[in-house]
Design an enzyme around this catalytic site. Structure first.
Site, PDB file in Angstrom:
ATOM      1  N   GLY A 232       1.076  -1.469  -0.257  1.00  0.00           N
ATOM      2  CA  GLY A 232      -0.020  -0.344  -0.505  1.00  0.00           C
ATOM      3  C   GLY A 232       0.681   0.949   0.321  1.00  0.00           C
ATOM      4  N   LYS A 233       2.283   1.323  -0.647  1.00  0.00           N
ATOM      5  CA  LYS A 233       2.823   2.573  -0.551  1.00  0.00           C
ATOM      6  C   LYS A 233       2.010   3.185  -1.579  1.00  0.00           C
ATOM      7  CE  LYS A 233       6.522   0.675  -2.643  1.00  0.00           C
ATOM      8  NZ  LYS A 233       6.027  -0.915  -2.676  1.00  0.00           N
ATOM      9  N   THR A 234       2.113   3.162  -2.664  1.00  0.00           N
ATOM     10  CA  THR A 234       1.401   4.211  -3.171  1.00  0.00           C
ATOM     11  C   THR A 234      -0.270   4.898  -2.572  1.00  0.00           C
ATOM     12  OG1 THR A 234       1.883   3.563  -5.418  1.00  0.00           O
ATOM     13  CG2 THR A 234       0.005   4.907  -5.711  1.00  0.00           C
ATOM     14  N   ALA A 235      -0.835   4.463  -1.964  1.00  0.00           N
ATOM     15  CA  ALA A 235      -2.013   4.635  -1.546  1.00  0.00           C
ATOM     16  C   ALA A 235      -2.243   5.245  -0.398  1.00  0.00           C
ATOM     17  CB  ALA A 235      -2.720   3.011  -0.995  1.00  0.00           C
ATOM     18  N   GLU A 258       5.400   4.267 -11.892  1.00  0.00           N
ATOM     19  CA  GLU A 258       4.571   3.445 -12.506  1.00  0.00           C
ATOM     20  C   GLU A 258       3.309   3.514 -12.597  1.00  0.00           C
ATOM     21  OE1 GLU A 258       4.940  -0.480  -9.264  1.00  0.00           O
ATOM     22  OE2 GLU A 258       3.740   1.222  -8.288  1.00  0.00           O
ATOM     23  N   GLN A 381      11.279   0.410  -2.262  1.00  0.00           N
ATOM     24  CA  GLN A 381      11.139  -1.058  -2.708  1.00  0.00           C
ATOM     25  C   GLN A 381      12.555  -1.454  -1.497  1.00  0.00           C
ATOM     26  OE1 GLN A 381       8.626  -2.512  -3.706  1.00  0.00           O
ATOM     27  NE2 GLN A 381       7.687  -2.339  -5.876  1.00  0.00           N
ATOM     28  N   ARG A 401      16.564  -1.852  -0.352  1.00  0.00           N
ATOM     29  CA  ARG A 401      17.249  -2.226  -2.111  1.00  0.00           C
ATOM     30  C   ARG A 401      17.838  -1.581  -2.603  1.00  0.00           C
ATOM     31  NH1 ARG A 401      12.589  -4.697  -6.848  1.00  0.00           N
ATOM     32  NH2 ARG A 401      13.744  -5.759  -7.760  1.00  0.00           N
ATOM     33  N   LYS A 445      14.335   5.198  11.150  1.00  0.00           N
ATOM     34  CA  LYS A 445      14.948   6.376  11.205  1.00  0.00           C
ATOM     35  C   LYS A 445      14.930   8.221  11.239  1.00  0.00           C
ATOM     36  CE  LYS A 445      19.311   8.319   9.322  1.00  0.00           C
ATOM     37  NZ  LYS A 445      20.100   8.727   7.910  1.00  0.00           N
ATOM     38  N   ARG A 447      16.001  11.717  12.038  1.00  0.00           N
ATOM     39  CA  ARG A 447      17.329  12.294  12.351  1.00  0.00           C
ATOM     40  C   ARG A 447      17.331  13.030  13.483  1.00  0.00           C
ATOM     41  NH1 ARG A 447      20.451  13.597   7.462  1.00  0.00           N
ATOM     42  NH2 ARG A 447      21.229  11.224   7.231  1.00  0.00           N
TER      43      ARG A 447
END
Length: 521
Positions: A232-235, A258, A381, A401, A445, A447
């Protein structure tokens, strides 16, 4: 003060003398206007207040005028009075008094004007001359580099556009600043944040717990949202872009490598209207659906959301497009879906070491965030290592990745995780909470802040705050209980009025003709 009466007029006006060539060109300038502005600042404090934030010493063409303005600026910064005597003392302290023509030249400047009227208008004319000179200088540099056969033409284009953008934005090349200057700036910013009515200092994502952790997405930050496919990255980023553009009315740029722009906007329409994506794709909508569609899309029509679906976008093209969007539309945040589909060169072909290319892309994205002074959110990704992990398969920083540089360059690295995708029905907490329709944003992470695992609701491809959905579900359960409760099992159901007392036979209340005496009521 030295005796200025014997000074000759040549000595007094020496700083404004310009060499003239019969067929030469003189850069754009207006020395008389420079004299008027400096004279107005020397005789009237209001003149200083009106132009001190507009001009820099480089805006003056004459070196003598640059030094005089620098002395005025230093006095103003130190909260000292600005007049002919204080400026003379500051020039003397800096060792520049003789170079500007002595105290006599300061007297000459004050005699040029009688007030600081229209000084702001004069200053803006001076800025125009300064911009012209910068453009001429930049053009000469580009011409010189263009004649060099060893110069990469795409690097030259990127450099030229960057210089032009800095002029357009009024950005002057920064030099080192003292701790005193930086502390004053930081204190001023803290005071501004304290007095702001907005709850967060950055751009709110629309997700309460995320905004509480980050105080909103901060300018110059590079934020990575990483996950395995179908998480669900795009969502998630679309939900954020929608919240920022529709709710906060903040201009958003969304670069989709994409999906096409029509596919993206269709997903937004589906989440906004509640109409399923299948219906929107096939066009099989009822009259009620069309009524809902026309009613709910108005918010999207007015949203400052700009989508670019250029495939195989290079980092060079992205920077060029981003600069134009910031300049033209005032874009305040950029989304990129997703990082691994980008290329480091303009040909769109992947060449050389892919890890080095991804490293170059991540470095350039961080540089772009700093250059434009806005947050950049890039999707990424994850490697397949996640799939081989036993138990709950939460991603880790080592799963990013193709490059460890992403972790190094990013200010914030987050992971999206949905246990339901892996057929895991409960969370690994002590309460064994159900995972149905839930996701987790893992801040691995940060910063400039803390780390946390934030749970979100994920229903029909739309992310939302979990707390709101819990309260809604509770209300729905209460409604179900109140409407479905039955007072008895009589054949003819009687719906009691608000004032009537329901009647029933205690003998058949539990579908039994007699009451078991062993049961305590």
């Amino acid at each position: 003060m030295e005796n200025i009466s014997p000074q000759s007029i040549e000595t007094v006006i020496a700083p404004r003398t310009i060499p003239t060539l019969e067929k030469g060109k003189i850069p754009p300038q207006n020395l008389e206007l420079e004299e008027v502005i400096l004279g107005g600042m020397l005789i009237d404090k209001r003149g200083v207040d009106e132009v001190i934030d507009i001009l820099s010493d480089e805006a003056f063409y004459s070196p003598a005028h640059q030094k005089i303005y620098a002395a005025i600026y230093k006095l103003f910064k130190d909260s000292q009075p600005v007049d002919m005597m204080t400026v003379r003392e500051q020039l003397l302290k800096d060792g520049n008094l003789k170079e500007v023509g002595g105290g006599a030249y300061l007297v000459y400047l004050t005699e040029k004007v009688s007030s600081s009227a229209n000084i702001e208008f004069h200053a803006r004319i001076l800025i125009q001359k300064y911009i012209q000179r910068r453009l001429i200088k930049m053009s000469n540099e580009i011409i010189e580099e263009a004649y060099d056969d060893e110069t990469d033409v795409f690097d030259l284009l990127d450099s030229a556009e960057g210089k032009l953008f800095s002029i357009t934005q009024g950005n002057i090349t920064r030099t080192s600043e003292s701790a005193r200057e930086l502390v004053i700036k930081a204190r001023k910013k803290i005071e501004e944040l304290h007095n702001k009515k907005e709850e967060f200092s950055g751009i709110p994502s629309g997700f309460t717990k995320i905004d509480e952790l980050t105080a909103g997405w901060q300018p110059t930050d590079l934020i990575i949202v990483a996950a395995r496919p179908a998480m669900g990255k795009t969502a998630f980023t679309l939900s954020m872009a929608r919240n920022i553009a529709v709710n906060s009315k903040i201009p958003v740029a969304f670069f989709s490598l994409e999906m096409s722009s029509i596919q993206l906007i269709t997903r937004l329409i589906a989440s906004e209207t509640g109409i399923s994506s299948d219906k929107l794709r096939t066009g099989k909508l009822s009259d009620d659906d069309f009524e809902q569609l026309n009613k709910k899309i108005q918010s999207l029509l007015d949203a400052p959301l700009y989508i670019d679906d250029t495939p195989s976008l290079s980092i060079f093209d992205l920077r060029a497009k981003a600069r134009r969007m910031v300049s033209k539309y005032g874009v305040k945040i950029i989304f990129i879906d997703y990082l691994q589909l980008m290329t480091a060169n303009t040909s769109g072909k992947i060449g050389g070491n892919r890890e080095q290319e991804i490293s170059a892309i991540s470095r350039n994205l961080k540089a772009l965030a700093k250059e434009l002074d806005i947050p950049v959110i890039a999707l990424s990704q994850l490697s397949r290592n996640v799939e081989n992990r036993p138990g709950h398969r939460r991603p880790q920083l080592s799963d990013l990745r193709e490059s460890g540089a992403i972790e190094q360059d990013a200010d914030i690295v987050t992971f999206l995780y949905r246990p339901e995708y892996y057929k895991l029905n409960t969370w690994d907490d002590t309460e064994q909470t159900p995972t149905a329709n839930q996701a987790e944003l893992i801040v691995a992470k940060h910063r400039n802040g803390g780390l946390d695992n934030i749970r979100l609701q994920f229903v029909n491809g739309v992310f939302s705050n979990l707390s709101n959905n819990f309260s809604l579900q509770q209300e729905e359960r209460q409604q179900i209980q109140s409407y479905n409760s039955r007072y008895n099992d009589q054949k003819d159901e009687v719906i009691p009025s608000p004032t009537s007392i329901p009647k029933g036979n205690i003998d058949n209340a539990f579908e039994s003709k007699s009451i078991n005496p062993d049961i305590n009521f």
